[in-house]
Design an enzyme around this catalytic site. Structure first.
Site, short mmCIF file in Angstrom:
data_model
loop_
_atom_site.label_atom_id
_atom_site.label_comp_id
_atom_site.label_asym_id
_atom_site.label_seq_id
_atom_site.Cartn_x
_atom_site.Cartn_y
_atom_site.Cartn_z
N PRO A 46 0.81 -1.23 0.00
CA PRO A 46 0.00 0.00 0.00
C PRO A 46 0.84 1.27 0.00
CG PRO A 46 -1.01 -1.63 1.41
CD PRO A 46 0.30 -2.21 0.97
N GLU A 47 1.86 1.34 0.86
CA GLU A 47 2.81 2.46 0.85
C GLU A 47 4.19 1.94 1.20
OE1 GLU A 47 -1.07 4.59 1.36
OE2 GLU A 47 -0.15 3.01 2.55
N SER A 48 5.19 2.64 0.70
CA SER A 48 6.58 2.40 1.10
C SER A 48 7.18 3.71 1.59
CB SER A 48 7.40 1.85 -0.07
OG SER A 48 6.96 0.55 -0.43
N HIS A 77 0.71 4.35 8.75
CA HIS A 77 1.21 3.00 9.05
C HIS A 77 2.66 2.84 8.62
CE1 HIS A 77 0.63 1.67 4.81
NE2 HIS A 77 1.37 0.63 5.14
#
Length: 301
Positions: A46-48, A77
């Site tokens: 979803p995100e890095s 997160h």
């Protein structure tokens, strides 16, 4: 051949394969923006989060966040995952001080809790919350989300809220109705892009046992069909709850929020709302688990 360390950290959980997965690249100073986006796309999480030397002297790291599709200003997160990694693998617990991240929306301090000889959860203080009006019919929102219009909780307003990114906050009557949502992702993405919204965040006070609230988050406008457990969106929700006087402005609130059950990645967020004279201080915390670690080989070009 350029090689960089890369980690897969499941945030807002204490076990692997739950919570929200984030890529964390702790030494990204040699990467270009194009390479960061390519790495995020390759990891397809979803995100890095990419940790860089800070520009602001008050910060310990500059942090940039990328979905597989684009850079975003803030990600809760991935901040929790990065902090957990620094504590677990890079000795930050020995410094006995908060980690301060320089983000596109301002400085985000993160404290590391302790429990005996080990560290406990991590807690980030988000930027000041904001809410804004959005003119949208309940029937339209219900259709976009694939839930009956009668399941929207009309006791509370549909509004935009932010602690860094704008989220569409949608009150729903029950957790069963939230789990049953089947959004039209293409139409929802178009709607969110039109209004400058990062995600659409459903919430209910009909929390599952042991939780005060239950939420679900859809983010097709930024390349994520569903974000499993969202620190940014739940921080924005906390701001909405206090700024809209849904929760009392004269007391501190400690909330346990559950998310991710609908897609088999349950997670837990611990949210504190501390009212001030003008708005509130929003703190979002949790645990994490370093699930994978390895080396990414970028080639010579």
């Amino acid at each position: 051949m350029k090689q960089i360390s890369v980690y897969h950290v499941d945030a807002f959980t204490e076990r692997p394969f739950a919570g929200n997965p984030a890529g964390v690249i702790p030494d990204a100073g040699s990467l270009t923006v194009t390479q960061m986006q390519q790495v995020a796309n390759e990891l397809n999480l979803p995100e890095s989060a990419f940790l860089l030397p800070p520009v602001d002297p008050q910060a310990d790291y500059r942090i940039r966040y990328f979905t597989p599709q684009e850079e975003i200003n803030f990600c809760g997160h991935a901040t929790v995952g990065s902090s957990w990694l620094l504590a677990a693998k890079y000795g930050w617990t020995e410094k006995a001080k908060p980690i301060v991240f320089e983000t596109n929306v301002g400085l985000i301090p993160v404290t590391i809790g302790s429990s005996g000889d080990s560290f406990g959860g991590v807690t980030m203080t988000q930027v000041s919350p904001k809410v804004s009006e959005i003119h949208v019919e309940h029937a339209e929102i219900a259709e976009l989300l694939g839930i009956p219009a009668g399941q929207l909780d009309t006791r509370f307003p549909v509004k935009l809220a932010s602690t860094g990114n704008w989220h569409l906050i949608v009150p729903v009557k029950t957790h069963a109705a939230i789990d049953a949502a089947r959004p039209d992702l293409a139409q929802l993405a178009a709607h969110n892009k039109k209004h400058g919204i990062s995600t659409t965040h459903l919430f209910t006070f009909d929390g599952k046992p042991g939780f005060d609230l239950y939420t679900r988050d859809f983010a097709p406008a930024i390349g994520i069909a569903e974000d499993p457990v969202t620190g940014a969106a739940n921080g924005a929700l906390a701001g909405y709850l206090i700024l809209e006087n849904i929760l009392g402005r004269q007391e501190t609130h400690n909330l346990i929020i559950g998310q991710g059950d609908a897609i088999g990645r349950p997670g837990t967020l611990y949210v504190t709302i501390e009212p001030t004279d003008s708005d509130a201080v929003i703190k979002v915390g949790g645990f994490a688990h370093v699930t994978l670690e390895g080396v990414l080989r970028l080639g010579d070009s």
